[in-house]
Design an enzyme around this catalytic site. Sequence first.
Site, PDB file in Angstrom:
ATOM      1  N   ASP A  10       0.809  -1.229   0.002  1.00 31.68           N
ATOM      2  CA  ASP A  10      -0.111  -0.059   0.036  1.00 31.68           C
ATOM      3  C   ASP A  10       1.020   1.349  -0.236  1.00 31.68           C
ATOM      4  O   ASP A  10       1.760   1.416   0.941  1.00 31.68           O
ATOM      5  CB  ASP A  10      -0.734   0.003   1.151  1.00 31.68           C
ATOM      6  CG  ASP A  10      -1.947   1.092   1.208  1.00 31.68           C
ATOM      7  OD1 ASP A  10      -2.267   1.851   0.225  1.00 31.68           O
ATOM      8  OD2 ASP A  10      -2.459   1.406   2.177  1.00 31.68           O
ATOM      9  N   ASP A 112      -3.205   2.258  -6.040  1.00 30.26           N
ATOM     10  CA  ASP A 112      -2.109   2.507  -5.021  1.00 30.26           C
ATOM     11  C   ASP A 112      -1.958   1.338  -4.102  1.00 30.26           C
ATOM     12  O   ASP A 112      -1.116   1.336  -3.089  1.00 30.26           O
ATOM     13  CB  ASP A 112      -2.242   3.625  -4.249  1.00 30.26           C
ATOM     14  CG  ASP A 112      -3.551   3.805  -3.134  1.00 30.26           C
ATOM     15  OD1 ASP A 112      -4.265   2.795  -3.611  1.00 30.26           O
ATOM     16  OD2 ASP A 112      -3.710   4.540  -2.231  1.00 30.26           O
ATOM     17  N   GLU A 113      -2.554  -0.056  -4.386  1.00 29.51           N
ATOM     18  CA  GLU A 113      -2.420  -0.987  -3.751  1.00 29.51           C
ATOM     19  C   GLU A 113      -2.613  -2.295  -4.352  1.00 29.51           C
ATOM     20  O   GLU A 113      -3.052  -2.258  -5.403  1.00 29.51           O
ATOM     21  CB  GLU A 113      -3.358  -1.020  -2.472  1.00 29.51           C
ATOM     22  CG  GLU A 113      -4.792  -0.972  -2.916  1.00 29.51           C
ATOM     23  CD  GLU A 113      -5.775  -1.228  -1.509  1.00 29.51           C
ATOM     24  OE1 GLU A 113      -5.357  -1.889  -0.655  1.00 29.51           O
ATOM     25  OE2 GLU A 113      -6.832  -0.854  -1.709  1.00 29.51           O
TER      26      GLU A 113
END
Length: 392
Positions: A10, A112-113
């Site tokens: 993350d 974003d993860e």
Amino acid sequence: MNQRLIFHIDVNSAYLSWSAVEKKKNGSPQDLREIPAIIGGDMASRHGVVLAKSIPAKAYGISTGEPVAHALRKCPHLVLEPPDHSLYAACSRRLMELLVTFCPAVEQVSIDECYMDFTDCLKNYESPAAAAALIKDTVRDTFGFTVNIGISTNKLLAKMASDFQKPDRVHTLFPEEIPARMWPLPVRDLFMVGKSSAAALAKLEIRTIGDLAHTDVAVLESHLKSHGRLIWEFANGLDESPVQTEESELKGVGNSTTLARDAETSADAKWVLRKLCQQVSGRLKRYGQLAGMVSTEIRYASFVRVSHQMQLPVSTDEEQVLYHHACLLFDELWNGEPVRLLGVRTSRLATEPEPVQMSLFDLPKTQKELRAERAMESLQAKFGKEIIKKGF
């Protein structure tokens, strides 16, 4: 069979970090991560909310999703930076390209993860923590932004672990660690427990994740239906969902996103659907696939989930066609309640060289049109989707 080993990666405050790195690269003396700063839209627009915040901004009580105007009242000297979605897409793409060099089994779940199934890759490293630390440090040294990495035997526990102390950290949450590290946490910290679920649980005097784990599941189902069983399973660390790699997704290509702020209007939701269709179209083209079916998924703020699908008149990888039908499905599904998550998925895929059935009114594109289309795609791949826009 070896026990699974799952990593959850993350990016720490992704939008703000990516903007900060870019501004530093362009000579800015300020690092947005070290001052009270947010990424947020124009206050005059309907998208004027906090998309990301720095740690110093968090100290003023500023939270993601609140109106920019509220954030400015809490901190009048707050620095506002507008979002740059083309930059964020490029940063995300470069990150994923790096991560697959460590482990090919990567499932990207948002910009974003992602998850990694590290089970078959551990033999190359001293330990899970050593492998995660190497990945974390390589990301920081290569790109200038940081990530948190959670390690466990399933996706749920790995995600919970990555949410522990930030930034730039590696955390484990193996099943034997659940009683000490997860059960004392407030129940609101459990993945998939939203505000309404937490309020319902509070009425049952369930305050911590441990309270939830030790509650009779039948009681939870009587109050929260199937969602009650799901969060009971999560509270006990149970999750068998696989890491869906790109190779395993070729029967269907899709994407979904949890919104920073619930979409309350059709226009807001369709703005998100357009972005999702851009991403799905790009992946179909990258894989050389044409989709014959499209589906739209809605998850409301209440966590009720609905979805519907329809067959496309002609198999396609075109963004505008996918968007048109995704919107038709949304209009059929939406009941007017706030939307927390949106997803678009395609199926019935065919490889590009295969013939596709054409409608009576379809004509093949000319060589000139095809050259122009490929040139546009090349520019967008290099400089971002916003470099060229179609007129509608």
